[in-house]
Structure formats: structure tokens, C-alpha cells
Design a protein around this motif. Structure first.
Motif, PDB file in Angstrom:
ATOM      1  N   PHE A  62     -19.191  81.098  64.218  1.00  0.00           N
ATOM      2  CA  PHE A  62     -18.058  81.555  63.128  1.00  0.00           C
ATOM      3  C   PHE A  62     -19.010  81.400  61.746  1.00  0.00           C
ATOM      4  CE2 PHE A  62     -17.356  77.130  62.370  1.00  0.00           C
ATOM      5  CZ  PHE A  62     -16.983  76.869  61.031  1.00  0.00           C
ATOM      6  N   ILE A  63     -19.798  80.627  61.349  1.00  0.00           N
ATOM      7  CA  ILE A  63     -20.548  80.477  60.159  1.00  0.00           C
ATOM      8  C   ILE A  63     -21.687  81.877  60.289  1.00  0.00           C
ATOM      9  CG2 ILE A  63     -22.384  79.237  58.849  1.00  0.00           C
ATOM     10  CD1 ILE A  63     -21.196  76.499  60.255  1.00  0.00           C
ATOM     11  N   VAL A  64     -22.503  81.975  61.352  1.00  0.00           N
ATOM     12  CA  VAL A  64     -23.264  83.036  61.467  1.00  0.00           C
ATOM     13  C   VAL A  64     -22.453  84.351  61.312  1.00  0.00           C
ATOM     14  CG1 VAL A  64     -24.950  84.072  63.031  1.00  0.00           C
ATOM     15  CG2 VAL A  64     -24.665  81.857  62.823  1.00  0.00           C
ATOM     16  N   SER A  65     -21.449  84.293  61.869  1.00  0.00           N
ATOM     17  CA  SER A  65     -20.436  85.644  61.759  1.00  0.00           C
ATOM     18  C   SER A  65     -20.173  86.047  60.410  1.00  0.00           C
ATOM     19  CB  SER A  65     -19.295  85.381  62.771  1.00  0.00           C
ATOM     20  OG  SER A  65     -19.738  85.410  63.993  1.00  0.00           O
ATOM     21  N   LEU A  66     -19.701  85.022  59.604  1.00  0.00           N
ATOM     22  CA  LEU A  66     -19.089  84.951  58.298  1.00  0.00           C
ATOM     23  C   LEU A  66     -20.632  85.602  57.354  1.00  0.00           C
ATOM     24  CD1 LEU A  66     -16.639  82.102  57.818  1.00  0.00           C
ATOM     25  CD2 LEU A  66     -16.289  84.596  57.744  1.00  0.00           C
ATOM     26  N   ALA A  67     -21.532  85.136  57.792  1.00  0.00           N
ATOM     27  CA  ALA A  67     -22.699  85.289  56.766  1.00  0.00           C
ATOM     28  C   ALA A  67     -23.303  86.693  56.949  1.00  0.00           C
ATOM     29  CB  ALA A  67     -23.749  84.200  56.988  1.00  0.00           C
ATOM     30  N   VAL A  68     -23.327  87.030  58.270  1.00  0.00           N
ATOM     31  CA  VAL A  68     -23.910  88.539  58.795  1.00  0.00           C
ATOM     32  C   VAL A  68     -22.930  89.424  58.215  1.00  0.00           C
ATOM     33  CG1 VAL A  68     -24.454  89.983  60.708  1.00  0.00           C
ATOM     34  CG2 VAL A  68     -25.277  87.462  60.660  1.00  0.00           C
ATOM     35  N   GLY A  69     -21.464  89.214  58.612  1.00  0.00           N
ATOM     36  CA  GLY A  69     -20.565  90.315  58.131  1.00  0.00           C
ATOM     37  C   GLY A  69     -20.487  90.480  56.623  1.00  0.00           C
ATOM     38  N   ALA A  70     -20.615  89.150  56.162  1.00  0.00           N
ATOM     39  CA  ALA A  70     -20.508  89.511  54.605  1.00  0.00           C
ATOM     40  C   ALA A  70     -21.755  90.278  54.195  1.00  0.00           C
ATOM     41  CB  ALA A  70     -20.600  87.977  53.918  1.00  0.00           C
ATOM     42  N   VAL A  71     -22.856  90.074  54.608  1.00  0.00           N
ATOM     43  CA  VAL A  71     -23.988  90.922  54.027  1.00  0.00           C
ATOM     44  C   VAL A  71     -23.621  92.394  54.510  1.00  0.00           C
ATOM     45  CG1 VAL A  71     -26.540  91.581  54.739  1.00  0.00           C
ATOM     46  CG2 VAL A  71     -25.632  89.053  54.174  1.00  0.00           C
ATOM     47  N   ILE A  72     -23.295  92.689  55.632  1.00  0.00           N
ATOM     48  CA  ILE A  72     -22.838  94.294  56.111  1.00  0.00           C
ATOM     49  C   ILE A  72     -21.867  94.945  55.225  1.00  0.00           C
ATOM     50  CG2 ILE A  72     -21.965  95.418  58.046  1.00  0.00           C
ATOM     51  CD1 ILE A  72     -23.283  93.402  59.940  1.00  0.00           C
ATOM     52  N   GLY A  73     -20.664  93.925  55.165  1.00  0.00           N
ATOM     53  CA  GLY A  73     -19.681  94.485  54.498  1.00  0.00           C
ATOM     54  C   GLY A  73     -19.999  94.807  52.771  1.00  0.00           C
ATOM     55  N   GLN A  74     -20.764  93.770  52.433  1.00  0.00           N
ATOM     56  CA  GLN A  74     -21.296  94.164  50.895  1.00  0.00           C
ATOM     57  C   GLN A  74     -22.013  95.278  50.828  1.00  0.00           C
ATOM     58  OE1 GLN A  74     -20.038  92.068  48.275  1.00  0.00           O
ATOM     59  NE2 GLN A  74     -20.946  93.733  47.093  1.00  0.00           N
ATOM     60  N   ALA A  75     -22.953  95.548  51.761  1.00  0.00           N
ATOM     61  CA  ALA A  75     -23.787  96.610  51.843  1.00  0.00           C
ATOM     62  C   ALA A  75     -23.050  97.919  51.774  1.00  0.00           C
ATOM     63  CB  ALA A  75     -24.922  96.436  52.938  1.00  0.00           C
ATOM     64  N   LEU A  76     -21.982  97.883  52.575  1.00  0.00           N
ATOM     65  CA  LEU A  76     -21.228  99.029  52.977  1.00  0.00           C
ATOM     66  C   LEU A  76     -20.408  99.238  51.874  1.00  0.00           C
ATOM     67  CD1 LEU A  76     -20.377  98.861  56.829  1.00  0.00           C
ATOM     68  CD2 LEU A  76     -21.895 100.497  55.716  1.00  0.00           C
ATOM     69  N   ASN A  77     -20.017  98.160  50.879  1.00  0.00           N
ATOM     70  CA  ASN A  77     -18.978  97.957  49.841  1.00  0.00           C
ATOM     71  C   ASN A  77     -17.704  98.527  50.168  1.00  0.00           C
ATOM     72  OD1 ASN A  77     -18.525  97.589  47.200  1.00  0.00           O
ATOM     73  ND2 ASN A  77     -19.442  99.506  46.174  1.00  0.00           N
ATOM     74  N   LEU A  78     -17.184  97.793  51.419  1.00  0.00           N
ATOM     75  CA  LEU A  78     -15.973  98.039  51.775  1.00  0.00           C
ATOM     76  C   LEU A  78     -14.703  97.851  51.024  1.00  0.00           C
ATOM     77  CD1 LEU A  78     -16.334  96.358  55.363  1.00  0.00           C
ATOM     78  CD2 LEU A  78     -16.504  99.063  54.643  1.00  0.00           C
ATOM     79  N   GLN A  79     -14.696  96.873  50.162  1.00  0.00           N
ATOM     80  CA  GLN A  79     -13.765  96.387  49.255  1.00  0.00           C
ATOM     81  C   GLN A  79     -13.432  97.692  48.277  1.00  0.00           C
ATOM     82  OE1 GLN A  79     -11.890  93.183  49.694  1.00  0.00           O
ATOM     83  NE2 GLN A  79     -10.357  94.344  48.151  1.00  0.00           N
ATOM     84  N   GLN A  80     -14.671  97.816  47.511  1.00  0.00           N
ATOM     85  CA  GLN A  80     -14.520  98.891  46.425  1.00  0.00           C
ATOM     86  C   GLN A  80     -14.060 100.383  47.087  1.00  0.00           C
ATOM     87  OE1 GLN A  80     -17.398  99.257  43.607  1.00  0.00           O
ATOM     88  NE2 GLN A  80     -17.458  97.091  43.069  1.00  0.00           N
ATOM     89  N   ARG A  81     -14.471 100.646  48.168  1.00  0.00           N
ATOM     90  CA  ARG A  81     -14.143 101.926  48.757  1.00  0.00           C
ATOM     91  C   ARG A  81     -12.600 101.855  49.244  1.00  0.00           C
ATOM     92  NH1 ARG A  81     -18.688 105.010  50.794  1.00  0.00           N
ATOM     93  NH2 ARG A  81     -20.719 103.740  50.544  1.00  0.00           N
ATOM     94  N   PHE A  82     -11.936 100.815  49.550  1.00  0.00           N
ATOM     95  CA  PHE A  82     -10.735 100.481  49.962  1.00  0.00           C
ATOM     96  C   PHE A  82      -9.686 100.675  48.867  1.00  0.00           C
ATOM     97  CE2 PHE A  82      -6.973  98.201  51.010  1.00  0.00           C
ATOM     98  CZ  PHE A  82      -6.493  98.813  52.081  1.00  0.00           C
ATOM     99  N   ASP A  83     -10.212  99.972  47.871  1.00  0.00           N
ATOM    100  CA  ASP A  83      -9.680  99.992  46.513  1.00  0.00           C
ATOM    101  C   ASP A  83      -9.435 101.366  45.826  1.00  0.00           C
ATOM    102  OD1 ASP A  83      -9.185  97.316  46.744  1.00  0.00           O
ATOM    103  OD2 ASP A  83     -10.689  96.873  45.484  1.00  0.00           O
TER     104      ASP A  83
END
Length: 225
Positions: A62-83
Motif C-alpha cells: 500500500f505504501i508503494v501503491s500510494l507513492a507510485v499513484g501519487a507521482v502518476i496522478g500529479q503528472a496527469l494533474n487529475l485534481q486540477q483537471r477535475f476542478d
């Protein structure tokens, strides 16, 4: 798909009731409702993690998943796109409410296991139970953020429908280990959403969503060796 249709119907009904309440609720009540929802989200997230962690065969995944997922999500800028997307159609803090609704509706244990149980065993108990819970949650969310929360019902339909079809196709390939790890990561994301509602810490939860994809990929690769 009967259980999923029931689940979606309960969300729409809850959003309708909640949006009617919104017109007559004072700001102070909106605040306390948001705090109540934040506490509920925290407890749902903690329960998901605590109940599944003892069964985990990969305690650091779960630690690896959060770290890798965070990097991918930040690169895709999901939060700002959604907002930005939500902002085009609505003002206020609907984006925050939708993000919370999507996590609460889609990432809970019942929402993940329900479609799989329905597909493999024709057992709709989990989905009917989840529908009742989501109906109540929708009233609180819609009374705080408005009827726009109903958009999450469409996302839920796609999510549960996808899991249902995936379970039919893969059958025995969906192991308990994968479901455990996904639920642990999902519980952490729900907890993060609750912390945001309580204004303890604002976390870009949507940027962490790719973390949900990491466990099945990693476990699938490990099983090849």
C-alpha cells in the motif's frame, strides 16, 4: 446489474431529498453536516484499512501503491483537471463534494465486492446494503453541496458495471489478495477525503486515485515468477 441499478436509484433519491433540504437549512447546519460527513468518511476509511490489513500478504504494497499513484496522478494533474471540469458547470465547492462522493460510493468494500459477488454468485446482498448506505450519504452530501452530487451516480454505474463485467470475464483470476490490497488503498483515500472535509488537512485525493491500479498490476507481475 439489478443491485447496481438499485444503488444508483438510492443515490438519485437521496440527492433529491437532500437538495430540497438545502433550501431551508441555515449555514450553521451545513457546517455541522459537513463535519458529520467528514467524521463518517474517516471512520469508513479507517475501518476498511484495519479490517483488511491483517489479511494482507504484501504489508508494504500500500505504501508503494500510494507513492507510485501519487507521482502518476500529479503528472496527469487529475485534481486540477477535475476542478476545472466541474467549475465549468457549477460554482462553489461542488468539486470537493463530488470527489468525496465518488470515493465514498466507489471505493468502499461493499462497492468493490458487491458487483463481484453479483457476477460470480448472483448474490446482491452487498449491493442492496451499499445502496441503503449510499442513499443516506447522498442526503447529507446533497444538502451540503447541492443536487450536482447526482453526477457521482453515473460514475458509480460505470464503476460497478465495469467490475461486474470484469468479474464475468476473469472469473477466478480476481484473487482475495488483490481485493484486500485495493480495499486498503481505497480506505486510505477515503480517510484523506474525510480529513479534507474536517478541514484538518486538504489533500489532493484525486491525484492519489492511480494508486488503486498499482496493487493488481504488482501482484499480477509477482505471480508470473
Amino acid at each position: 446489474m439489478i443491485g447496481t441499478i438499485f444503488n444508483v436509484g438510492m443515490i438519485l433519491a437521496g440527492c433529491t431529498v437532500g437538495s430540497l433540504f438545502k433550501r431551508g437549512i441555515k449555514p450553521a447546519y451545513h457546517d455541522i453536516l459537513m463535519q458529520a460527513l467528514g467524521l463518517a468518511a474517516c471512520m469508513i476509511g479507517i475501518n476498511a484499512v484495519v479490517s483488511r490489513m491483517p489479511n494482507s500478504k504484501y504489508p508494504v504494497l500500500f505504501i508503494v501503491s500510494l507513492a507510485v499513484g501519487a507521482v502518476i496522478g500529479q503528472a496527469l494533474n487529475l485534481q486540477q483537471r477535475f476542478d476545472r471540469l466541474v467549475g465549468r458547470f457549477s460554482g462553489g465547492n461542488l468539486a470537493e463534494g463530488l470527489a468525496t462522493a465518488v470515493l465514498l460510493y466507489c471505493i468502499g468494500s461493499l462497492s468493490i465486492l458487491g458487483p463481484i459477488q453479483a457476477a460470480l454468485k448472483h448474490d446482491y446482498t452487498f449491493l442492496f446494503t451499499n445502496g441503503m448506505l449510499d442513499g443516506i450519504t447522498s442526503i447529507v452530501l446533497a444538502s451540503t453541496f447541492g443536487f450536482g452530487i447526482a453526477i457521482a451516480a453515473g460514475i458509480l454505474f460505470i464503476w460497478q458495471g465495469g467490475l461486474y463485467l470484469l468479474a464475468l470475464v476473469l472469473q477466478g483470476a480476481l484473487s482475495t489478495a488483490i481485493l484486500d490490497e485495493i480495499t486498503i488503498v481505497g480506505g486510505i483515500l477515503i480517510l484523506a477525503s474525510g480529513l479534507g472535509l474536517l478541514k484538518i488537512k486538504q489533500i489532493n485525493t484525486l491525484n492519489l486515485l492511480p494508486a488503486l491500479v498499482v496493487p493488481p498490476v504488482v501482484i499480477g507481475i509477482m505471480q508470473l515468477f
